[in-house]
Design a protein around this motif. Structure first.
Motif, PDB file in Angstrom:
ATOM      1  N   CYS A   1      54.781  -2.789  -4.850  1.00 27.44           N
ATOM      2  CA  CYS A   1      54.770  -2.530  -6.291  1.00 27.44           C
ATOM      3  C   CYS A   1      53.754  -1.424  -6.524  1.00 27.44           C
ATOM      4  O   CYS A   1      52.565  -1.606  -6.279  1.00 27.44           O
ATOM      5  N   GLU A   2      54.243  -0.260  -6.936  1.00 29.83           N
ATOM      6  CA  GLU A   2      53.347   0.888  -7.087  1.00 29.83           C
ATOM      7  C   GLU A   2      53.366   1.403  -8.523  1.00 29.83           C
ATOM      8  O   GLU A   2      54.401   1.392  -9.184  1.00 29.83           O
ATOM      9  N   ALA A   3      52.211   1.870  -8.972  1.00 33.51           N
ATOM     10  CA  ALA A   3      52.098   2.421 -10.322  1.00 33.51           C
ATOM     11  C   ALA A   3      51.290   3.699 -10.262  1.00 33.51           C
ATOM     12  O   ALA A   3      50.442   3.872  -9.375  1.00 33.51           O
TER      13      ALA A   3
ATOM     14  N   SER B   1      56.041   4.944  -2.186  1.00 29.60           N
ATOM     15  CA  SER B   1      56.719   5.821  -3.142  1.00 29.60           C
ATOM     16  C   SER B   1      55.746   6.701  -3.905  1.00 29.60           C
ATOM     17  O   SER B   1      56.147   7.446  -4.809  1.00 29.60           O
ATOM     18  N   GLN B   2      54.481   6.616  -3.529  1.00 28.11           N
ATOM     19  CA  GLN B   2      53.417   7.253  -4.318  1.00 28.11           C
ATOM     20  C   GLN B   2      53.665   8.708  -4.713  1.00 28.11           C
ATOM     21  O   GLN B   2      53.518   9.080  -5.877  1.00 28.11           O
ATOM     22  N   PHE B   3      54.045   9.558  -3.748  1.00 28.05           N
ATOM     23  CA  PHE B   3      54.158  10.988  -4.063  1.00 28.05           C
ATOM     24  C   PHE B   3      55.253  11.235  -5.106  1.00 28.05           C
ATOM     25  O   PHE B   3      55.127  12.109  -5.961  1.00 28.05           O
TER      26      PHE B   3
ATOM     27  N   VAL C   1      53.004   9.612   4.136  1.00 26.85           N
ATOM     28  CA  VAL C   1      52.076   9.428   3.028  1.00 26.85           C
ATOM     29  C   VAL C   1      50.804   8.786   3.586  1.00 26.85           C
ATOM     30  O   VAL C   1      49.700   9.215   3.300  1.00 26.85           O
ATOM     31  N   GLU C   2      50.998   7.764   4.416  1.00 28.82           N
ATOM     32  CA  GLU C   2      49.868   6.955   4.892  1.00 28.82           C
ATOM     33  C   GLU C   2      49.566   7.156   6.373  1.00 28.82           C
ATOM     34  O   GLU C   2      49.245   6.216   7.078  1.00 28.82           O
ATOM     35  N   GLY C   3      49.731   8.363   6.879  1.00 27.16           N
ATOM     36  CA  GLY C   3      49.390   8.603   8.282  1.00 27.16           C
ATOM     37  C   GLY C   3      50.600   8.467   9.189  1.00 27.16           C
ATOM     38  O   GLY C   3      51.443   7.594   8.991  1.00 27.16           O
TER      39      GLY C   3
ATOM     40  N   GLY D   1      41.968 -11.245   1.789  1.00 27.62           N
ATOM     41  CA  GLY D   1      41.693  -9.814   1.988  1.00 27.62           C
ATOM     42  C   GLY D   1      42.645  -8.903   1.224  1.00 27.62           C
ATOM     43  O   GLY D   1      43.285  -9.314   0.244  1.00 27.62           O
ATOM     44  N   GLU D   2      42.775  -7.668   1.703  1.00 31.31           N
ATOM     45  CA  GLU D   2      43.424  -6.591   0.942  1.00 31.31           C
ATOM     46  C   GLU D   2      44.831  -6.928   0.443  1.00 31.31           C
ATOM     47  O   GLU D   2      45.723  -7.253   1.210  1.00 31.31           O
ATOM     48  N   ILE D   3      45.008  -6.786  -0.882  1.00 39.16           N
ATOM     49  CA  ILE D   3      46.360  -6.886  -1.454  1.00 39.16           C
ATOM     50  C   ILE D   3      46.755  -5.597  -2.180  1.00 39.16           C
ATOM     51  O   ILE D   3      47.926  -5.361  -2.423  1.00 39.16           O
TER      52      ILE D   3
HETATM   53  O1  NSS Z   1      48.571   1.737   2.543  1.00 37.05           O
HETATM   54  S1  NSS Z   1      48.180   1.162   1.263  1.00 37.05           S
HETATM   55  O2  NSS Z   1      46.852   0.589   1.218  1.00 37.05           O
HETATM   56  N1  NSS Z   1      48.278   2.243   0.106  1.00 37.05           N
HETATM   57  C1  NSS Z   1      49.400   2.943  -0.142  1.00 37.05           C
HETATM   58  O3  NSS Z   1      50.441   2.847   0.469  1.00 37.05           O
HETATM   59  C2  NSS Z   1      49.325   3.844  -1.352  1.00 37.05           C
HETATM   60  N2  NSS Z   1      50.172   5.017  -1.105  1.00 37.05           N
HETATM   61  C3  NSS Z   1      49.779   3.056  -2.549  1.00 37.05           C
HETATM   62  C4  NSS Z   1      49.632   3.822  -3.830  1.00 37.05           C
HETATM   63  O4  NSS Z   1      48.525   4.157  -4.183  1.00 37.05           O
HETATM   64  N3  NSS Z   1      50.724   4.061  -4.530  1.00 37.05           N
HETATM   65  O5  NSS Z   1      49.216   0.031   0.969  1.00 37.05           O
HETATM   66  C5  NSS Z   1      49.169  -0.614  -0.278  1.00 37.05           C
HETATM   67  C6  NSS Z   1      49.316  -2.103  -0.117  1.00 37.05           C
HETATM   68  C7  NSS Z   1      48.256  -2.747   0.766  1.00 37.05           C
HETATM   69  O6  NSS Z   1      47.103  -3.038   0.026  1.00 37.05           O
HETATM   70  C8  NSS Z   1      48.959  -3.991   1.232  1.00 37.05           C
HETATM   71  O7  NSS Z   1      48.879  -5.005   0.257  1.00 37.05           O
HETATM   72  C9  NSS Z   1      50.394  -3.556   1.330  1.00 37.05           C
HETATM   73  O8  NSS Z   1      50.544  -2.391   0.563  1.00 37.05           O
HETATM   74  N4  NSS Z   1      50.757  -3.263   2.718  1.00 37.05           N
HETATM   75  C10 NSS Z   1      51.446  -4.103   3.510  1.00 37.05           C
HETATM   76  N5  NSS Z   1      51.937  -5.321   3.296  1.00 37.05           N
HETATM   77  C11 NSS Z   1      52.604  -5.923   4.303  1.00 37.05           C
HETATM   78  N6  NSS Z   1      52.808  -5.365   5.507  1.00 37.05           N
HETATM   79  C12 NSS Z   1      52.322  -4.134   5.771  1.00 37.05           C
HETATM   80  N7  NSS Z   1      52.539  -3.578   6.956  1.00 37.05           N
HETATM   81  C13 NSS Z   1      51.606  -3.438   4.747  1.00 37.05           C
HETATM   82  N8  NSS Z   1      51.013  -2.233   4.657  1.00 37.05           N
HETATM   83  C14 NSS Z   1      50.510  -2.150   3.419  1.00 37.05           C
END
Ligand code: NSS
Length: 428
Positions: free
Chosen positions: A221-223, A183-185, A160-162, A350-352
Motif C-alpha cells: 500500500c503506497e501513498a 509503485s513509488q516512481f 526502485v529498491e536496489g 519491526g518494520e512495516i
Molecule cells: O523497500 S521499502 O522499505 N520501501 C519501498 O519500497 C518504497 N519505495 C515505498 C514508498 O515509499 N512508496 O518497502 C516498504 C515496505 C516495507 O516496510 C515492508 O513492510 C514491505 O514493504 N516489504 C515487504 N513485505 C513482505 N515481503 C517483502 N519481501 C517485503 N519487502 C518490503
C-alpha cells in the motif's frame, strides 16, 4: 412449516423450535452409534447438528469436509458450541470428501503444501477476515482523506529498491524487463496530476534470505503527497495505521479471540507514535549489547530489540544516506542523513512501513544517482519529473502482509496470506 435458509452464526441466534437449513462443510464428525453429530462450518462460523434414526444413517456418509445441506429444528443445549444445536431431520451430502488429507500432520511445511485445503481452517478463515478488514480500511482511510486511487504497471525497466532483489522477466520482444518492487516512481509522476495518490498492488522482490517477514510477492500500500515533507508523511502513516487497527478492533473481535490475540497492544495503538532518530536508536541498541556500525541498516534482530522498548509503533527517522535507496532527500541540516523514516511495529514485529521525503531538485538527484553508482539513462523519465514543475513531496510504502501479521499476532508472514510466495514456494 418451511425451513429458513440461514448461516451457521444466524442459526445460533434463532429461537428454539425454529426450522432451519444450513449449507456448509463438515468440520467435525462424531458417531455415537445411536446419534451422529455433525459440526457444520460455513463462512460465518460453526453449528452442531445431531441426527438419529434414518437421518443418522445419512449423516454417517458425511466425512470431514464433505459439503452438506442440513435441515432441522433449533434447540438450546449448553454442551453445543454456541449454546444451541440443530436437531437434524435431513442431511444431503452434496460433495463427498473421502480421506481429507489434513488429519495428523499440522507442521507448517505440510500445511503450506495443502494450503488450497487449509484455507478452510478456522484459523486461516479468521486471518482472512482480518485481512479483508485491513484492505477495506486502507481504502476507506485514503478515500476519506482526499486521495485518489491510482494504478501503476507491474512490468518495469529499472530498480526502485536496489538491483539485488529484481525479478527479471523475458518480455515479448525478447528484452529483459522486471517485476515491480514498488509503485513509488509512478506515484511520484501522478502527484503532478492528482496531488495526493495511493495504490494497493503487489510488489515483487527476489529476496534471497529466508526470514519470517519476507515474501517474494507481497501486497504493498503506497501513498505519495505533493507539497509534503517528512513530518507530514509520518503523521499520515500514524493516522492510517491507527485507523486500520481501530477498524479491526471494531469488526474482528471474534477472529482475534479465535487466534488468541491479546488486544491490549492494539488498543494502545493511537497517535502520536514514538519517534527516535537513527542515532538515538543506535544508542538504545548499544545499551542492549548490539553493535551496529554507523551507516548500516537495522536488521530484524536489531529492530526486535529496539521495539521492546516501546509499547506502541515507533518511527526511526533520519537513516544515513547509505542505508537507504538513492531517491531519499538528504537532510539539508545534516547531509550525511536522509529525511527518511521507517515505522516499526511493537511486540517484536519491526518494520512495516518505509518512506520519507524525495529529492525534488534536478542537480541533487543526478548527483546522487552518480554517487550511488547507478546509470542515469535507467532513470530518464524519473529524472524528467524534476525538470517540469518540481515540488517538494513525500510518500511511503506499507507492507500489508506484515501489518496483518502484526495485527493478527502471527509468528510467520506466510500465515498472513492465503497463497504465499516465498523463496522456496510458488505452489499451490
Ligand atoms: O523497500 S521499502 O522499505 N520501501 C519501498 O519500497 C518504497 N519505495 C515505498 C514508498 O515509499 N512508496 O518497502 C516498504 C515496505 C516495507 O516496510 C515492508 O513492510 C514491505 O514493504 N516489504 C515487504 N513485505 C513482505 N515481503 C517483502 N519481501 C517485503 N519487502 C518490503
Amino acid at each position: 412449516m418451511g425451513a429458513k435458509l440461514a448461516k451457521a452464526a444466524e442459526a445460533l441466534k434463532m429461537e428454539d423450535g425454529a426450522r432451519v437449513t444450513v449449507r456448509g462443510w463438515v468440520y467435525r464428525f462424531r458417531d455415537l452409534g445411536e446419534k451422529v453429530f455433525l459440526v457444520v462450518r460455513d463462512s460465518s462460523g460453526i453449528v452442531q447438528a445431531v441426527f438419529s434414526g434414518e437421518a443418522a444413517a445419512k449423516a454417517r456418509e458425511a466425512d470431514v469436509e464433505a459439503s452438506v445441506i442440513v435441515t432441522g429444528v433449533v434447540r438450546s443445549d449448553s454442551r453445543a458450541p454456541g449454546g444451541k444445536e440443530i436437531v437434524g431431520e435431513a442431511v444431503e451430502v452434496v460433495g463427498a470428501s473421502k480421506n481429507f488429507p489434513i488429519t495428523k500432520d499440522f507442521s507448517r511445511e505440510f500445511l503450506l503444501d495443502v494450503r488450497h485445503l487449509w484455507v478452510r481452517s478456522r484459523r486461516m478463515q479468521a486471518v482472512l477476515k482480518i485481512r479483508h478488514t485491513v484492505f477495506g480500511a486502507l481504502h476507506e482511510y485514503f478515500r476519506r482523506s482526499g486521495y485518489y486511487e491510482v494504478q501503476a504497471p507491474m512490468f518495469i525497466t529499472a530498480a526502485v529498491e536496489g538491483g539485488a532483489t529484481l525479478f527479471p522477466v523475458k518480455y515479448v520482444d525478447g528484452s529483459t524487463v522486471y517485476l515491480t518492487q514498488s509503485s513509488q516512481f509512478y506515484l511520484e509522476a501522478l502527484i503532478y496530476s492528482l496531488e495526493k495518490v495511493y495504490t494497493i498492488a503487489p510488489s515483487f522482490r527476489a529476496e534471497k534470505s529466508r526470514t519470517r517477514r519476507h515474501l517474494t510477492e507481497f501486497w504493498h500500500c503506497e501513498a505519495e503527497v505533493a507539497w509534503a515533507g517528512l513530518e507530514d508523511i509520518m503523521r499520515v502513516e500514524e493516522e492510517l495505521v491507527s485507523y486500520v487497527v481501530e477498524r479491526v478492533l471494531d469488526s474482528n473481535q471474534d477472529e482475534l479471540k479465535l487466534l488468541g490475540r491479546n488486544t491490549e497492544p492494539l488498543e494502545r495503538c493511537k497517535p502520536p507514535f514514538y519517534r527516535v532518530s537513527y542515532d538515538e536508536a543506535l544508542e538504545i541498541l548499544e545499551g542492549k549489547g548490539f553493535k551496529v556500525a554507523w551507516g548500516e541498516d537495522l536488521g530484524a534482530d536489531e529492530e526486535r530489540a529496539l521495539v521492546e522498548e516501546f509499547d506502541k509503533p515507533v518511527f526511526v527517522h533520519r537513516y544515513p544516506e547509505k542505508a537507504k535507496a538513492f531517491y531519499h532527500k538528504n537532510d539539508p541540516a545534516r547531509p550525511e542523513v536522509t529525511l527518511s523514516a521507517d515505522l516499526l511495529a511493537p511486540e517484536g514485529y519491526g518494520e512495516i512501513i518505509g518512506g520519507g521525503e524525495r529529492i525534488e531538485r534536478l542537480e541533487e538527484l543526478l548527483e546522487k544517482i552518480k554517487r550511488f553508482g547507478l546509470r542515469e539513462e535507467d532513470y530518464e523519465w524519473y529524472v524528467d519529473l524534476r525538470r517540469y514543475g518540481t515540488v517538494p513531496h513525500a510518500g511511503f510504502g506499507l507492507g500489508i502482509d506484515r501489518l496483518v501479521m502484526w495485527v493478527a499476532g502471527l509468528d510467520h508472514i506466510v500465515d498472513a496470506v492465503a497463497f504465499p510466495r516465498t523463496i522456496r514456494r510458488v505452489y499451490p
